[in-house]
Enzyme design. Structure first.
Site, PDB file in Angstrom:
ATOM      1  N   ASP A  65       0.810  -1.225   0.000  1.00 52.70           N
ATOM      2  CA  ASP A  65       0.000   0.000   0.000  1.00 52.70           C
ATOM      3  C   ASP A  65       0.841   1.272   0.000  1.00 52.70           C
ATOM      4  O   ASP A  65       0.449   2.298   0.575  1.00 52.70           O
ATOM      5  CB  ASP A  65      -0.958   0.011   1.222  1.00 52.70           C
ATOM      6  CG  ASP A  65      -1.866  -1.187   1.225  1.00 52.70           C
ATOM      7  OD1 ASP A  65      -2.273  -1.613   0.133  1.00 52.70           O
ATOM      8  OD2 ASP A  65      -2.169  -1.697   2.321  1.00 52.70           O
ATOM      9  N   LYS A  85       1.901   2.317  -5.043  1.00 50.40           N
ATOM     10  CA  LYS A  85       2.481   1.803  -6.286  1.00 50.40           C
ATOM     11  C   LYS A  85       1.553   2.079  -7.465  1.00 50.40           C
ATOM     12  O   LYS A  85       1.995   2.450  -8.546  1.00 50.40           O
ATOM     13  CB  LYS A  85       2.699   0.278  -6.181  1.00 50.40           C
ATOM     14  CG  LYS A  85       3.639  -0.141  -5.077  1.00 50.40           C
ATOM     15  CD  LYS A  85       3.703  -1.650  -4.933  1.00 50.40           C
ATOM     16  CE  LYS A  85       2.434  -2.289  -4.447  1.00 50.40           C
ATOM     17  NZ  LYS A  85       2.060  -1.988  -3.061  1.00 50.40           N
ATOM     18  N   GLY A 104      -4.541  -4.272  -3.745  1.00 50.47           N
ATOM     19  CA  GLY A 104      -5.571  -3.245  -3.907  1.00 50.47           C
ATOM     20  C   GLY A 104      -4.881  -1.939  -4.250  1.00 50.47           C
ATOM     21  O   GLY A 104      -4.146  -1.395  -3.430  1.00 50.47           O
ATOM     22  N   HIS A 105      -5.038  -1.494  -5.479  1.00 47.13           N
ATOM     23  CA  HIS A 105      -4.333  -0.290  -5.940  1.00 47.13           C
ATOM     24  C   HIS A 105      -5.359   0.781  -6.307  1.00 47.13           C
ATOM     25  O   HIS A 105      -6.226   0.544  -7.147  1.00 47.13           O
ATOM     26  CB  HIS A 105      -3.456  -0.622  -7.151  1.00 47.13           C
ATOM     27  CG  HIS A 105      -2.456  -1.716  -6.887  1.00 47.13           C
ATOM     28  ND1 HIS A 105      -1.765  -2.349  -7.873  1.00 47.13           N
ATOM     29  CD2 HIS A 105      -2.041  -2.278  -5.733  1.00 47.13           C
ATOM     30  CE1 HIS A 105      -0.962  -3.257  -7.335  1.00 47.13           C
ATOM     31  NE2 HIS A 105      -1.117  -3.241  -6.040  1.00 47.13           N
ATOM     32  N   GLN A 149       1.940  -5.941  -3.466  1.00 51.86           N
ATOM     33  CA  GLN A 149       2.433  -6.066  -2.084  1.00 51.86           C
ATOM     34  C   GLN A 149       3.716  -5.230  -1.924  1.00 51.86           C
ATOM     35  O   GLN A 149       3.920  -4.291  -2.681  1.00 51.86           O
ATOM     36  CB  GLN A 149       2.666  -7.537  -1.688  1.00 51.86           C
ATOM     37  CG  GLN A 149       1.379  -8.334  -1.521  1.00 51.86           C
ATOM     38  CD  GLN A 149       0.768  -8.826  -2.817  1.00 51.86           C
ATOM     39  OE1 GLN A 149       1.438  -9.427  -3.629  1.00 51.86           O
ATOM     40  NE2 GLN A 149      -0.510  -8.582  -3.006  1.00 51.86           N
TER      41      GLN A 149
HETATM   42  P1  GDP Z   1      -0.753   0.412  -3.547  1.00 49.92           P
HETATM   43  O1  GDP Z   1      -1.346  -0.861  -3.080  1.00 49.92           O
HETATM   44  O2  GDP Z   1       0.709   0.490  -3.291  1.00 49.92           O
HETATM   45  O3  GDP Z   1      -1.088   0.758  -4.977  1.00 49.92           O
HETATM   46  O4  GDP Z   1      -1.390   1.558  -2.635  1.00 49.92           O
HETATM   47  P2  GDP Z   1      -2.939   1.716  -2.255  1.00 49.92           P
HETATM   48  O5  GDP Z   1      -3.645   2.253  -3.447  1.00 49.92           O
HETATM   49  O6  GDP Z   1      -3.458   0.491  -1.617  1.00 49.92           O
HETATM   50  O7  GDP Z   1      -2.848   2.773  -1.095  1.00 49.92           O
HETATM   51  C1  GDP Z   1      -2.389   4.081  -1.302  1.00 49.92           C
HETATM   52  C2  GDP Z   1      -3.539   5.053  -0.952  1.00 49.92           C
HETATM   53  O8  GDP Z   1      -3.023   6.360  -0.851  1.00 49.92           O
HETATM   54  C3  GDP Z   1      -4.617   5.137  -2.029  1.00 49.92           C
HETATM   55  O9  GDP Z   1      -5.847   5.373  -1.406  1.00 49.92           O
HETATM   56  C4  GDP Z   1      -4.197   6.331  -2.867  1.00 49.92           C
HETATM   57  O10 GDP Z   1      -5.302   6.973  -3.521  1.00 49.92           O
HETATM   58  C5  GDP Z   1      -3.628   7.225  -1.807  1.00 49.92           C
HETATM   59  N1  GDP Z   1      -2.531   8.099  -2.245  1.00 49.92           N
HETATM   60  C6  GDP Z   1      -1.570   7.862  -3.167  1.00 49.92           C
HETATM   61  N2  GDP Z   1      -0.656   8.849  -3.159  1.00 49.92           N
HETATM   62  C7  GDP Z   1      -1.063   9.730  -2.214  1.00 49.92           C
HETATM   63  C8  GDP Z   1      -0.510  10.933  -1.701  1.00 49.92           C
HETATM   64  O11 GDP Z   1       0.543  11.379  -2.089  1.00 49.92           O
HETATM   65  N3  GDP Z   1      -1.208  11.549  -0.699  1.00 49.92           N
HETATM   66  C9  GDP Z   1      -2.367  11.061  -0.195  1.00 49.92           C
HETATM   67  N4  GDP Z   1      -2.962  11.734   0.780  1.00 49.92           N
HETATM   68  N5  GDP Z   1      -2.909   9.908  -0.648  1.00 49.92           N
HETATM   69  C10 GDP Z   1      -2.247   9.249  -1.620  1.00 49.92           C
HETATM   70  P1  IMO Z   2      -0.912  -4.098  -2.274  1.00 56.40           P
HETATM   71  O1  IMO Z   2      -0.537  -4.601  -3.642  1.00 56.40           O
HETATM   72  C1  IMO Z   2      -0.840  -4.623   2.055  1.00 56.40           C
HETATM   73  C2  IMO Z   2      -0.779  -8.739   3.543  1.00 56.40           C
HETATM   74  C3  IMO Z   2      -2.004  -9.239   4.275  1.00 56.40           C
HETATM   75  C4  IMO Z   2      -1.363 -10.202   5.253  1.00 56.40           C
HETATM   76  C5  IMO Z   2      -0.234 -10.810   4.426  1.00 56.40           C
HETATM   77  C6  IMO Z   2      -0.573 -12.155   3.814  1.00 56.40           C
HETATM   78  O2  IMO Z   2      -2.201  -3.395  -2.225  1.00 56.40           O
HETATM   79  O3  IMO Z   2       0.214  -3.337  -1.672  1.00 56.40           O
HETATM   80  P2  IMO Z   2      -2.139 -12.870   1.775  1.00 56.40           P
HETATM   81  O4  IMO Z   2      -3.600 -12.723   1.583  1.00 56.40           O
HETATM   82  O5  IMO Z   2      -1.312 -12.229   0.718  1.00 56.40           O
HETATM   83  O6  IMO Z   2      -1.716 -14.293   2.032  1.00 56.40           O
HETATM   84  O7  IMO Z   2      -1.840 -12.101   3.168  1.00 56.40           O
HETATM   85  O8  IMO Z   2       0.045  -9.881   3.397  1.00 56.40           O
HETATM   86  N1  IMO Z   2      -1.046  -8.198   2.189  1.00 56.40           N
HETATM   87  C7  IMO Z   2      -1.002  -6.902   1.896  1.00 56.40           C
HETATM   88  N2  IMO Z   2      -0.823  -5.818   2.675  1.00 56.40           N
HETATM   89  N3  IMO Z   2      -0.979  -4.466   0.719  1.00 56.40           N
HETATM   90  C8  IMO Z   2      -1.133  -5.539  -0.081  1.00 56.40           C
HETATM   91  O9  IMO Z   2      -1.151  -5.451  -1.427  1.00 56.40           O
HETATM   92  C9  IMO Z   2      -1.200  -6.817   0.499  1.00 56.40           C
HETATM   93  N4  IMO Z   2      -1.376  -8.068   0.015  1.00 56.40           N
HETATM   94  C10 IMO Z   2      -1.267  -8.893   1.056  1.00 56.40           C
HETATM   95  O10 IMO Z   2      -2.677  -8.199   4.935  1.00 56.40           O
HETATM   96  O11 IMO Z   2      -0.778  -9.507   6.317  1.00 56.40           O
HETATM   97 MG    MG Z   3      -2.831  -1.527  -1.789  1.00 64.07          MG
END
Ligand code: GDP
Ligand code: IMO
Ligand code: MG
Length: 439
Positions: free
Chosen positions: A25, A28, A52-53, A238
């Site tokens: 998270d 990316k 989850g992106h 991840q």
């Molecule tokens: P990923 O899994 O690495 O793609 O990241 P996620 O999308 O799960 O989590 C990142 C969260 O931060 C998302 O809700 C984005 O919309 C939000 N986000 C991304 N860049 C920024 C930023 O620079 N500032 C803020 N406040 N939110 C951001």
């Molecule tokens: P993105 O791509 C954050 C974590 C789960 C758990 C561990 C193992 O959005 O960054 P799994 O279901 O993969 O066997 O769970 O890994 N986990 C993540 N945490 N971002 C993710 O993906 C994750 N995908 C798995 O919460 O701790």
């Molecule tokens: Mg994510």
């Protein structure tokens, strides 16, 4: 350096990868989306619908899980490579969600016939295993990721996407596997669900009919694309600290989610990658169990959680929050060999009087800047924190690094120095345009 040498050698075309340097998270998805414009193909090569992106642009918010972020761009082919574990229902649910929003993306998606299939028994087995661990549960996403990877490595009960294409062959496999798995599940949990073999066959066959045209051997497709000078972008899911070999085992996911997974997951040699960008938040978050030395289990952590909207995209769980961990992030940058870093969510720290970076750990009285290999040692690590003055200003509209408040600049520069890689992007808001480019 890698990029310059490769270009001089004249034997590679531009291929970029984006990976997470923390526990997932890191934003990316946002960085991949920014880079997608100048690429022809975007590739997911590990993980599955545990990812989850979130991507924001043009007033819209898109949430992607299994589909590569490139799917949002009509000029891009999106590839799900051999190393991904695929739940066909999850593919269709995402495609249908995008279609309902006016984007029919199915003609842009390719799925490797080598990728392994997540089946209902994988979810059931995962639920039973997690329940059996009690307080030491891994805290998985319950998507059947680990149990599917286990069957892939175990081979006997594995089903690949290619196997789905021949209904009779697929049905024979399911009829062989279900009784075995049911015995196992009944032993683990006498109250567990009883699987309906024929229903599984018909549901998966119906889903296959909808994805059939997307299934190819993506490996020669990607290698030919490189030969044809196409631009490839590899999207890690991840984060490096969740890598099954190099992360905080056993509190990890079941794939190589650091840069190390790119070659085995995609079939594209690592030497074809011209630049690898590591993404890190300006602080640290973690979902699920496992040690987290710089965690803030107090009102400061809660303030970050609320300001950063730190609730999981996939499961909605509140994310654990803490200060930036330079020890762990530097380790990730080194094992993956990233060329540059992106710092995201810097805006979330605006308004703090002071902010902190974990620059070392103290483990059993010893100071160290290395991430311990044993999770028990990491759990015993006390963070040694460096204080950096905070900043009050709203930075969400800033697009030049020099316009950031002095202390925000110093904060970024100290992260850059501690992680040991140059800054490429600073993200100050979720939208595509809320990005500072350092080049
Ligand atoms: P990923 O899994 O690495 O793609 O990241 P996620 O999308 O799960 O989590 C990142 C969260 O931060 C998302 O809700 C984005 O919309 C939000 N986000 C991304 N860049 C920024 C930023 O620079 N500032 C803020 N406040 N939110 C951001
Ligand atoms: P993105 O791509 C954050 C974590 C789960 C758990 C561990 C193992 O959005 O960054 P799994 O279901 O993969 O066997 O769970 O890994 N986990 C993540 N945490 N971002 C993710 O993906 C994750 N995908 C798995 O919460 O701790
Ligand atoms: Mg994510």
């Amino acid at each position: 350096m890698r990029g310059v040498l490769s270009f001089l050698a004249g034997d590679v075309v531009p291929a970029t990868s984006v990976i997470g340097l923390q526990w997932g998270d890191e934003a990316k998805g946002k960085i991949v989306d920014l880079l997608t414009e100048r690429h022809d193909i975007v590739v997911r090569y590990q993980g599955g619908n545990n990812a989850g992106h979130t991507v924001k642009f043009g007033g819209h918010t898109y949430k992607l899980s299994l589909l590569p972020t490139g799917i949002l761009h009509s000029h891009v082919k999106s590839v799900i490579a051999p190393g991904v574990v695929v739940n066909p229902m999850a593919v269709l649910k995402e495609l249908d969600g995008l279609a309902a929003g006016g984007q029919d993306c199915s003609s842009r998606l390719l799925i490797s016939d080598r990728a392994h299939v997540i089946c209902p028994w994988h979810m059931l087995e995962e639920a039973a295993l997690e329940k059996s661990r009690g307080a030491s549960a891994i805290g998985t996403t319950m998507r059947g990721i680990g149990t599917c990877y286990r069957d892939k490595v175990g081979r006997s009960h594995a089903i690949r996407v290619g196997d789905l294409l021949c209904r009779d062959q697929f049905a024979a496999k399911v009829r062989e596997i279900v009784p075995f798995k049911q015995k196992l599940l009944n032993a683990l949990d006498p109250d567990c669900e009883q699987m309906d073999t024929e229903k599984i066959i018909s549901e998966y066959s119906a889903a296959t009919d909808r994805i059939r045209d997307m299934v190819i051997d993506t490996t020669p497709f990607l290698l030919d694309a490189l030969d044809q000078n196409k631009w490839l972008l590899f999207e890690g899911a991840q984060g490096s600290l969740l890598d099954v070999d190099h992360g905080t085992f056993p509190y990890v996911t079941s794939s190589n989610s650091s840069g190390c997974g790119l070659h085995n997951g995609s079939g594209v040699p690592e030497r074809a990658i011209v630049e690898m960008i590591g993404v890190a938040k300006a602080y640290t978050t973690r979902v699920g169990g496992g040690p987290f030395p710089s965690e803030l289990e107090n009102e400061v952590g809660q303030r970050i959680r609320v300001a950063g909207n730190e609730f999981g995209t996939v499961t909605g769980r509140p994310r654990r929050c803490g200060w930036f961990d330079a020890v762990a992030t530097r380790y990730s940058a080194r094992i993956s060999g990233v060329d540059s870093i992106a710092i995201a969510l810097l805006d979330v720290l605006s308004g703090f009087e002071e902010v902190f970076v974990c620059e070392a750990y103290e483990i059993n009285g010893q100071r160290t800047q290395n991430l311990p290999s044993r999770c028990e040692d990491l759990a015993a690590a006390k963070p040694i924190l460096k204080r950096v003055p905070g900043w009050k200003e709203d930075i969400t509209g800033i697009t030049n690094f020099d316009d950031l408040p002095q202390s925000a600049q110093e904060y970024c520069r100290s992260i850059e120095a501690m992680v040991g890689r140059p800054l490429k992007f600073v993200s100050v808001g979720p939208d595509r345009c809320q990005t500072i480019r350092m080049f």
